[in-house]
Design a protein around this motif. Structure first.
Motif, PDB file in Angstrom:
ATOM      1  N   LYS A   1       0.832  -1.414  -0.203  1.00 11.16           N
ATOM      2  CA  LYS A   1      -0.020  -0.117  -0.151  1.00 11.16           C
ATOM      3  C   LYS A   1       0.805   1.249  -0.038  1.00 11.16           C
ATOM      4  O   LYS A   1       0.345   2.365  -0.250  1.00 11.16           O
ATOM      5  CB  LYS A   1      -0.959   0.059   1.123  1.00 11.16           C
ATOM      6  CG  LYS A   1      -1.975  -1.038   1.077  1.00 11.16           C
ATOM      7  CD  LYS A   1      -3.128  -1.038   2.269  1.00 11.16           C
ATOM      8  CE  LYS A   1      -3.970  -2.181   2.368  1.00 11.16           C
ATOM      9  NZ  LYS A   1      -4.730  -2.081   3.310  1.00 11.16           N
ATOM     10  N   ALA A   2       2.170   1.266   0.147  1.00 11.01           N
ATOM     11  CA  ALA A   2       3.067   2.234   0.173  1.00 11.01           C
ATOM     12  C   ALA A   2       3.179   2.741  -1.222  1.00 11.01           C
ATOM     13  O   ALA A   2       3.188   4.201  -1.251  1.00 11.01           O
ATOM     14  CB  ALA A   2       4.289   1.686   0.570  1.00 11.01           C
ATOM     15  N   MET A   3       3.277   2.177  -2.338  1.00 13.58           N
ATOM     16  CA  MET A   3       3.372   2.926  -3.624  1.00 13.58           C
ATOM     17  C   MET A   3       2.015   3.799  -3.927  1.00 13.58           C
ATOM     18  O   MET A   3       2.384   4.883  -4.444  1.00 13.58           O
ATOM     19  CB  MET A   3       3.652   1.986  -4.751  1.00 13.58           C
ATOM     20  CG  MET A   3       5.159   1.575  -4.613  1.00 13.58           C
ATOM     21  SD  MET A   3       6.398   2.814  -4.823  1.00 13.58           S
ATOM     22  CE  MET A   3       5.966   3.588  -6.233  1.00 13.58           C
ATOM     23  N   PRO A   4       0.974   3.413  -3.864  1.00 13.42           N
ATOM     24  CA  PRO A   4      -0.241   4.257  -4.127  1.00 13.42           C
ATOM     25  C   PRO A   4      -0.254   5.437  -3.392  1.00 13.42           C
ATOM     26  O   PRO A   4      -0.529   6.480  -3.907  1.00 13.42           O
ATOM     27  CB  PRO A   4      -1.589   3.186  -3.870  1.00 13.42           C
ATOM     28  CG  PRO A   4      -1.003   2.073  -4.116  1.00 13.42           C
ATOM     29  CD  PRO A   4       0.383   1.801  -3.610  1.00 13.42           C
TER      30      PRO A   4
END
Length: 77
Positions: free
Chosen positions: A45-48
């Protein structure tokens, strides 16, 4: 329909008296494609979140640039 079903037709199987089949006449089970072979990993969920923050920063910078041009604070040209 061009593909043949994986199971044999009952009319073409050689049955013995009583409805059974002789050894070696039993076809293999049909392939099953309804399930996964192993659990799928959860995506990060870090990239979005990082992309949303980056887009937000770019929108704020572009808005500030447009406001500065409208108020005449920037002398371009």
């Amino acid at each position: 329909m061009t593909a043949k079903p994986p199971d044999p037709e009952p009319e073409k199987t050689h049955r013995e008296p009583g409805g059974g089949v002789s050894p070696g006449e039993t076809p293999p089970d049909s392939a099953q494609t309804s399930g996964l072979s192993h659990p799928q990993p959860m995506p990060s969920k870090a990239m979005p979140v990082a992309w949303l923050i980056l887009i937000g920063v770019l929108v704020v910078l572009a808005s500030g640039f447009v406001v500065a041009l409208a108020l005449g604070w920037l002398k371009l040209g």
